[in-house]
Design a protein around this motif. Structure first.
Motif, PDB file in Angstrom:
ATOM      1  N   SER A  23     -17.303  -4.964  -7.530  1.00 49.88           N
ATOM      2  CA  SER A  23     -18.576  -4.428  -7.057  1.00 49.88           C
ATOM      3  C   SER A  23     -18.672  -4.499  -5.535  1.00 49.88           C
ATOM      4  O   SER A  23     -19.066  -3.523  -4.877  1.00 49.88           O
ATOM      5  N   TYR A  24     -18.290  -5.640  -4.974  1.00 46.09           N
ATOM      6  CA  TYR A  24     -18.375  -5.815  -3.522  1.00 46.09           C
ATOM      7  C   TYR A  24     -17.450  -4.840  -2.798  1.00 46.09           C
ATOM      8  O   TYR A  24     -17.851  -4.185  -1.820  1.00 46.09           O
ATOM      9  N   LEU A  25     -16.222  -4.734  -3.259  1.00 48.98           N
ATOM     10  CA  LEU A  25     -15.254  -3.867  -2.591  1.00 48.98           C
ATOM     11  C   LEU A  25     -15.658  -2.400  -2.692  1.00 48.98           C
ATOM     12  O   LEU A  25     -15.465  -1.626  -1.752  1.00 48.98           O
ATOM     13  N   GLN A  26     -16.230  -2.006  -3.815  1.00 47.56           N
ATOM     14  CA  GLN A  26     -16.673  -0.617  -3.959  1.00 47.56           C
ATOM     15  C   GLN A  26     -17.881  -0.332  -3.077  1.00 47.56           C
ATOM     16  O   GLN A  26     -18.011   0.773  -2.532  1.00 47.56           O
ATOM     17  N   GLN A  27     -18.744  -1.321  -2.892  1.00 53.34           N
ATOM     18  CA  GLN A  27     -19.882  -1.149  -1.993  1.00 53.34           C
ATOM     19  C   GLN A  27     -19.432  -0.920  -0.556  1.00 53.34           C
ATOM     20  O   GLN A  27     -20.167  -0.343   0.249  1.00 53.34           O
ATOM     21  N   HIS A  28     -18.216  -1.370  -0.250  1.00 56.20           N
ATOM     22  CA  HIS A  28     -17.683  -1.215   1.106  1.00 56.20           C
ATOM     23  C   HIS A  28     -16.697  -0.053   1.206  1.00 56.20           C
ATOM     24  O   HIS A  28     -15.803  -0.046   2.056  1.00 56.20           O
ATOM     25  N   GLY A  29     -16.860   0.920   0.321  1.00 56.02           N
ATOM     26  CA  GLY A  29     -16.153   2.184   0.476  1.00 56.02           C
ATOM     27  C   GLY A  29     -14.779   2.270  -0.141  1.00 56.02           C
ATOM     28  O   GLY A  29     -14.028   3.208   0.153  1.00 56.02           O
ATOM     29  N   ASN A  30     -14.422   1.323  -0.996  1.00 54.51           N
ATOM     30  CA  ASN A  30     -13.115   1.345  -1.643  1.00 54.51           C
ATOM     31  C   ASN A  30     -13.233   1.850  -3.077  1.00 54.51           C
ATOM     32  O   ASN A  30     -14.274   1.698  -3.718  1.00 54.51           O
ATOM     33  N   HIS A  31     -12.162   2.436  -3.575  1.00 56.31           N
ATOM     34  CA  HIS A  31     -12.091   2.801  -4.995  1.00 56.31           C
ATOM     35  C   HIS A  31     -11.233   1.746  -5.684  1.00 56.31           C
ATOM     36  O   HIS A  31     -10.069   1.556  -5.325  1.00 56.31           O
ATOM     37  N   VAL A  32     -11.811   1.038  -6.660  1.00 53.02           N
ATOM     38  CA  VAL A  32     -11.156  -0.136  -7.239  1.00 53.02           C
ATOM     39  C   VAL A  32     -10.820   0.084  -8.711  1.00 53.02           C
ATOM     40  O   VAL A  32     -11.683   0.466  -9.508  1.00 53.02           O
ATOM     41  N   THR A  33      -9.562  -0.163  -9.058  1.00 53.83           N
ATOM     42  CA  THR A  33      -9.119  -0.230 -10.449  1.00 53.83           C
ATOM     43  C   THR A  33      -8.846  -1.697 -10.759  1.00 53.83           C
ATOM     44  O   THR A  33      -8.099  -2.352 -10.026  1.00 53.83           O
ATOM     45  N   THR A  34      -9.446  -2.222 -11.813  1.00 54.32           N
ATOM     46  CA  THR A  34      -9.332  -3.648 -12.116  1.00 54.32           C
ATOM     47  C   THR A  34      -8.576  -3.872 -13.424  1.00 54.32           C
ATOM     48  O   THR A  34      -8.825  -3.188 -14.420  1.00 54.32           O
ATOM     49  N   ARG A  35      -7.655  -4.824 -13.382  1.00 58.61           N
ATOM     50  CA  ARG A  35      -6.953  -5.266 -14.581  1.00 58.61           C
ATOM     51  C   ARG A  35      -6.985  -6.793 -14.614  1.00 58.61           C
ATOM     52  O   ARG A  35      -7.089  -7.440 -13.584  1.00 58.61           O
ATOM     53  N   TYR A  36      -6.869  -7.354 -15.837  1.00 60.27           N
ATOM     54  CA  TYR A  36      -7.084  -8.789 -16.012  1.00 60.27           C
ATOM     55  C   TYR A  36      -5.820  -9.552 -16.394  1.00 60.27           C
ATOM     56  O   TYR A  36      -5.893 -10.735 -16.733  1.00 60.27           O
ATOM     57  N   SER A  37      -4.673  -8.899 -16.349  1.00 55.06           N
ATOM     58  CA  SER A  37      -3.424  -9.555 -16.738  1.00 55.06           C
ATOM     59  C   SER A  37      -2.269  -9.005 -15.915  1.00 55.06           C
ATOM     60  O   SER A  37      -2.372  -7.930 -15.302  1.00 55.06           O
ATOM     61  N   LEU A  38      -1.166  -9.744 -15.913  1.00 51.05           N
ATOM     62  CA  LEU A  38       0.036  -9.295 -15.215  1.00 51.05           C
ATOM     63  C   LEU A  38       0.531  -7.979 -15.800  1.00 51.05           C
ATOM     64  O   LEU A  38       0.824  -7.035 -15.058  1.00 51.05           O
ATOM     65  N   GLN A  39       0.621  -7.906 -17.127  1.00 54.39           N
ATOM     66  CA  GLN A  39       1.131  -6.694 -17.758  1.00 54.39           C
ATOM     67  C   GLN A  39       0.239  -5.498 -17.466  1.00 54.39           C
ATOM     68  O   GLN A  39       0.726  -4.396 -17.194  1.00 54.39           O
ATOM     69  N   GLY A  40      -1.077  -5.721 -17.501  1.00 53.87           N
ATOM     70  CA  GLY A  40      -1.993  -4.627 -17.190  1.00 53.87           C
ATOM     71  C   GLY A  40      -1.818  -4.130 -15.770  1.00 53.87           C
ATOM     72  O   GLY A  40      -1.870  -2.921 -15.501  1.00 53.87           O
ATOM     73  N   GLY A  41      -1.583  -5.056 -14.846  1.00 56.53           N
ATOM     74  CA  GLY A  41      -1.358  -4.668 -13.456  1.00 56.53           C
ATOM     75  C   GLY A  41      -0.061  -3.904 -13.285  1.00 56.53           C
ATOM     76  O   GLY A  41      -0.011  -2.881 -12.587  1.00 56.53           O
ATOM     77  N   ILE A  42       1.008  -4.394 -13.925  1.00 55.36           N
ATOM     78  CA  ILE A  42       2.306  -3.718 -13.832  1.00 55.36           C
ATOM     79  C   ILE A  42       2.207  -2.299 -14.376  1.00 55.36           C
ATOM     80  O   ILE A  42       2.743  -1.349 -13.789  1.00 55.36           O
ATOM     81  N   GLU A  43       1.515  -2.139 -15.500  1.00 60.78           N
ATOM     82  CA  GLU A  43       1.369  -0.804 -16.097  1.00 60.78           C
ATOM     83  C   GLU A  43       0.654   0.148 -15.145  1.00 60.78           C
ATOM     84  O   GLU A  43       1.009   1.331 -15.049  1.00 60.78           O
ATOM     85  N   GLN A  44      -0.342  -0.344 -14.425  1.00 62.54           N
ATOM     86  CA  GLN A  44      -1.054   0.510 -13.474  1.00 62.54           C
ATOM     87  C   GLN A  44      -0.154   0.955 -12.325  1.00 62.54           C
ATOM     88  O   GLN A  44      -0.248   2.084 -11.853  1.00 62.54           O
ATOM     89  N   THR A  45       0.730   0.066 -11.867  1.00 67.61           N
ATOM     90  CA  THR A  45       1.624   0.442 -10.766  1.00 67.61           C
ATOM     91  C   THR A  45       2.630   1.500 -11.200  1.00 67.61           C
ATOM     92  O   THR A  45       3.199   2.200 -10.354  1.00 67.61           O
ATOM     93  N   LEU A  46       2.861   1.614 -12.506  1.00 68.79           N
ATOM     94  CA  LEU A  46       3.757   2.657 -13.010  1.00 68.79           C
ATOM     95  C   LEU A  46       3.059   4.009 -13.078  1.00 68.79           C
ATOM     96  O   LEU A  46       3.709   5.054 -13.081  1.00 68.79           O
ATOM     97  N   LEU A  47       1.732   3.979 -13.140  1.00 70.94           N
ATOM     98  CA  LEU A  47       0.958   5.214 -13.263  1.00 70.94           C
ATOM     99  C   LEU A  47       0.553   5.796 -11.915  1.00 70.94           C
ATOM    100  O   LEU A  47       0.383   7.007 -11.781  1.00 70.94           O
ATOM    101  N   LYS A  48       0.408   4.922 -10.911  1.00 68.34           N
ATOM    102  CA  LYS A  48      -0.163   5.370  -9.642  1.00 68.34           C
ATOM    103  C   LYS A  48       0.265   4.426  -8.531  1.00 68.34           C
ATOM    104  O   LYS A  48       0.412   3.220  -8.752  1.00 68.34           O
TER     105      LYS A  48
END
Length: 229
Positions: A23-48
């Motif tokens: 919420s804080y980072l988006q209020q400061h003009g960023n677009h944020v994708t959030t994941r809660y695990s290592l695997q979820g983060g790794i999967e996102q880096t494969l997509l974008k």
């Protein structure tokens, strides 16, 4: 480019804290994708490919350091900020030497995270400029390559960042704290150890092995300077 929303990937397993950060980072003009695990983060880096990845080390299914290793092995250009409750020098060194751009210790104030993010992104945008030339050295920010007389000079991530800082400030005396702040973010305590000295020694050895002068000279008690003198 700096006027566009920064694309962030946030990997944090404490969901309430993650929601607060997002919420804080988006209020400061960023677009944020959030994941809660290592695997979820790794999967996102494969997509974008993100502009910056903010990752906790202590995740339920593994270490955030593994994500950093994978990002670097795939030569992604995403900047990396570690957030962690681990406050040992060894943890900082490992994370930064793997290629993280900054290391922020929990608990921290949200404005401090925003300030560090801005600092990291300024360095990222600066590295998209034209090639930098100093005598036989040519540094290509767009590709992360360094050449000596058109021959590749292989550097580690931190060696490259140090050389980039010196080549954008030629013939200027830079003290250790200034160098540490620029290359390791706000981890000023790194400058009081042997880490900077070791990196400088390794860079100069690589210069000499490639047929160059040392270029970066020590001014004892003052700092370092990139100069032909």
């Amino acid at each position: 480019m700096e006027n566009q929303a920064t694309q962030l990937l946030l990997i944090e397993d404490e969901k309430a804290f993650a929601v607060l950060l997002e919420s804080y980072l988006q209020q400061h003009g960023n677009h944020v994708t959030t994941r809660y695990s290592l695997q979820g983060g790794i999967e996102q880096t494969l997509l974008k490919e993100f502009d910056c990845i903010i990752v906790d080390i202590g995740l339920p299914d593994g270490s955030g350091l593994e994500l950093i290793r994978r990002v670097k092995s795939r030569r992604l250009t995403s900047s990396l900020i570690i957030i962690s409750a681990r406050n040992t020098l060894e943890d900082k060194i490992i994370g930064l030497d793997l290629g993280a751009d900054d290391y922020l210790i929990k608990p921290f104030d949200l404005p401090e995270l925003n300030a560090r993010l801005k600092s990291v992104m300024r360095r990222r945008y600066a590295q998209q400029d034209a090639p930098l030339i100093f005598d036989k050295l040519v540094l290509y920010p767009a590709t992360g390559q360094v050449k000596v007389d058109q021959r590749p000079l292989l550097l580690t991530q931190k060696e490259y960042e140090l050389l980039f800082f010196f080549m954008t400030n030629p013939d200027q005396l830079l003290d250790k704290l200034t160098i540490a702040k620029q290359v390791w973010g706000y981890n000023m305590d790194l400058a009081s150890n042997d880490i900077l000295y070791t990196h400088m020694r390794n860079i100069r050895k690589k210069f000499v092995d490639a047929g160059c002068p040392e270029y970066i000279h020590t001014r004892y008690g003052l700092g370092y300077i990139l100069t032909m003198a």
